[in-house]
Design an enzyme around this catalytic site. Structure first.
Site, mmCIF file in Angstrom:
data_model
loop_
_atom_site.group_PDB
_atom_site.id
_atom_site.type_symbol
_atom_site.label_atom_id
_atom_site.label_comp_id
_atom_site.label_asym_id
_atom_site.label_seq_id
_atom_site.Cartn_x
_atom_site.Cartn_y
_atom_site.Cartn_z
ATOM 1 N N GLU A 126 58.855 42.988 21.140
ATOM 2 C CA GLU A 126 59.418 43.927 20.165
ATOM 3 C C GLU A 126 60.725 44.481 20.693
ATOM 4 O OE1 GLU A 126 56.554 46.957 19.249
ATOM 5 O OE2 GLU A 126 55.074 45.501 18.576
ATOM 6 N N GLY A 182 36.736 51.087 18.380
ATOM 7 C CA GLY A 182 36.939 52.387 19.027
ATOM 8 C C GLY A 182 37.364 53.404 17.990
ATOM 9 N N ARG A 183 38.211 54.342 18.423
ATOM 10 C CA ARG A 183 38.614 55.433 17.513
ATOM 11 C C ARG A 183 39.276 54.900 16.241
ATOM 12 N NH1 ARG A 183 39.925 57.800 22.969
ATOM 13 N NH2 ARG A 183 41.327 56.022 22.962
ATOM 14 N N ILE A 184 40.267 54.008 16.406
ATOM 15 C CA ILE A 184 40.995 53.523 15.223
ATOM 16 C C ILE A 184 40.128 52.556 14.416
ATOM 17 C CG2 ILE A 184 43.033 52.252 14.423
ATOM 18 C CD1 ILE A 184 44.522 53.410 16.897
ATOM 19 N N THR A 216 47.410 45.665 14.087
ATOM 20 C CA THR A 216 48.119 46.932 14.317
ATOM 21 C C THR A 216 47.835 47.408 15.739
ATOM 22 O OG1 THR A 216 46.289 48.259 13.484
ATOM 23 C CG2 THR A 216 47.972 47.657 11.880
ATOM 24 N N SER A 217 47.384 46.486 16.630
ATOM 25 C CA SER A 217 47.044 46.917 17.997
ATOM 26 C C SER A 217 48.244 46.710 18.923
ATOM 27 C CB SER A 217 45.788 46.198 18.493
ATOM 28 O OG SER A 217 45.972 44.798 18.558
ATOM 29 N N HIS A 233 56.338 48.279 13.814
ATOM 30 C CA HIS A 233 55.505 49.128 14.683
ATOM 31 C C HIS A 233 55.485 50.582 14.186
ATOM 32 C CE1 HIS A 233 53.770 49.361 18.991
ATOM 33 N NE2 HIS A 233 53.291 50.344 18.264
#
Ligand code: NAD
Length: 323
Positions: free
Chosen positions: A261, A151-153, A230-231, A280
């Site tokens: 987290e 997608g975008r990232i 990193t998702s 994060h």
């Protein structure tokens, strides 16, 4: 006419708060959970971090709620079905953070390739003692980056990786060619895992991506390969990843997100040498956080003042209101 009431569950700079106050009355500002919970029953809108949980049980305590404006692109913290059933608009901040997350991902690829953390540690101790240095790193050119979630990232990561001469393969539910990224090759997930030197995760978290990477998938990766996440932490089965790393079935992992987290102090991943953990920080740059705050405020104010927000993930709710 009285202004709509909202909970602002993140810190906003004075100027932006001033702008917001022109059309909205903040009941609470800042992230104190007790103050937020107390104000929620009166609130018509909430602006909160994407890490602030809004399950159906919490939504039930807010009968007047018309908009949830998430400070973040991921909205897995919200029970979307419950919000939509209640006619609550759910908004997010896509696009403005893609570059920052992609930069961090690329920083991790480079750190892995050049053993940056091991070398930095060595320079502060072992070097002076003339101990042997960490093993050599490897060139990025010609290595295969497997992007899961294009997608975008994911696409922003691909652009950067291509500039470093990496071969990019990707897996997504949709595989239409992307302008400028025609050289990137769509693959089934298993094939991607078998080919990639680095696997980088960029899917959104939903039931289809929960534990998308588990023992079976890790087994398919090369023993020399690294996993970058990193998702969202829950995209990876963390127990399976810990076992794979301990047994050397993959080379290492670089994780900006964990499940949960923050991690427990005795989280086993934190003790493994072949793991890089970051707290994060995917979107954590001055410019990106400012752009996210700005978009989140615009989303909130737009819905509360009867206008169309720039980014809404359940726009049918807004259409139903105008009928
Ligand atoms: P996006 O919606 O543009 O991209 C997600 C992609 O994943 C889409 O192309 C979608 O088709 C694909 N996808 C969904 N389910 C899939 C599946 N089962 N198999 C394969 N592909 C699938 O979102 P984006 O803006 O690129 O953001 C992606 C995610 O990154 C966010 O949802 C968020 O969780 C995470 N994120 C993390 C940070 C951070 O600080 N680490 C910051 C921003 C975003």
């Amino acid at each position: 006419m009285s202004k709509p009431l909202a909970v602002i569950a993140i810190d906003l700079p004075a100027g932006l708060l001033e702008d917001l106050r022109r059309s909205v009355h903040p009941l609470v500002t800042g992230g104190d959970p007790a103050a937020v919970a107390e104000a929620l029953p009166r609130a018509e809108g909430i602006l909160c971090s994407a890490l602030f949980p809004l399950p159906a049980t919490v939504l039930q305590t807010a009968p007047n709620l018309r908009v949830i404006s998430n400070f973040g692109v991921g909205y897995n913290n919200v029970d979307l079905a419950a919000a939509t059933a209640r006619g609550i608009a759910v908004c997010n901040t896509p696009g403005v953070l893609s570059g920052a997350v992609a930069d961090l991902t690329m920083a991790l690829v480079l750190a892995i390739a050049r053993r940056l953390f091991a070398n930095a540690t060595y320079a502060r101790g072992g070097w002076a003692r003339r101990e042997p240095p960490p093993p050599l790193g490897w060139d990025l050119a010609g290595k295969v980056l497997g992007i899961v979630g294009f997608g975008r990232i994911g696409q922003a990561v691909a652009q950067r990786a291509r500039a470093f001469g990496m071969e990019v393969v990707y897996h997504d539910l949709v595989s239409a060619p992307v302008e400028g990224l025609e050289a990137c090759v769509p693959l089934p997930l298993d094939e991607l895992l078998e080919r990639a030197d680095v696997v980088s995760l960029h899917v959104n978290l939903d039931p289809s991506t929960h534990h998308l990477i588990g023992a079976r998938e890790l087994e398919r990766m090369k023993p020399t390969a690294w996993l970058i996440n990193t998702s969202r932490g829950q995209v990876v089965d963390q127990a399976a990843l810990t076992a794979a790393l301990r047994e050397g079935r993959i080379a290492g992992a670089a994780l900006d997100v964990l499940d949960p987290e923050p991690p427990a102090p005795d989280e086993p991943l934190l003790a493994l040498e072949n793991v890089i953990v970051l707290p994060h920080i995917g979107s954590a740059t001055v410019e990106t956080r400012a752009a996210m705050r700005d978009l989140a405020v615009r989303n909130l104010v737009a819905v509360l003042t009867g206008r169309t927000p720039p980014s809404c993930v359940n726009p049918a709710v807004l259409a139903a209101r105008t009928r």
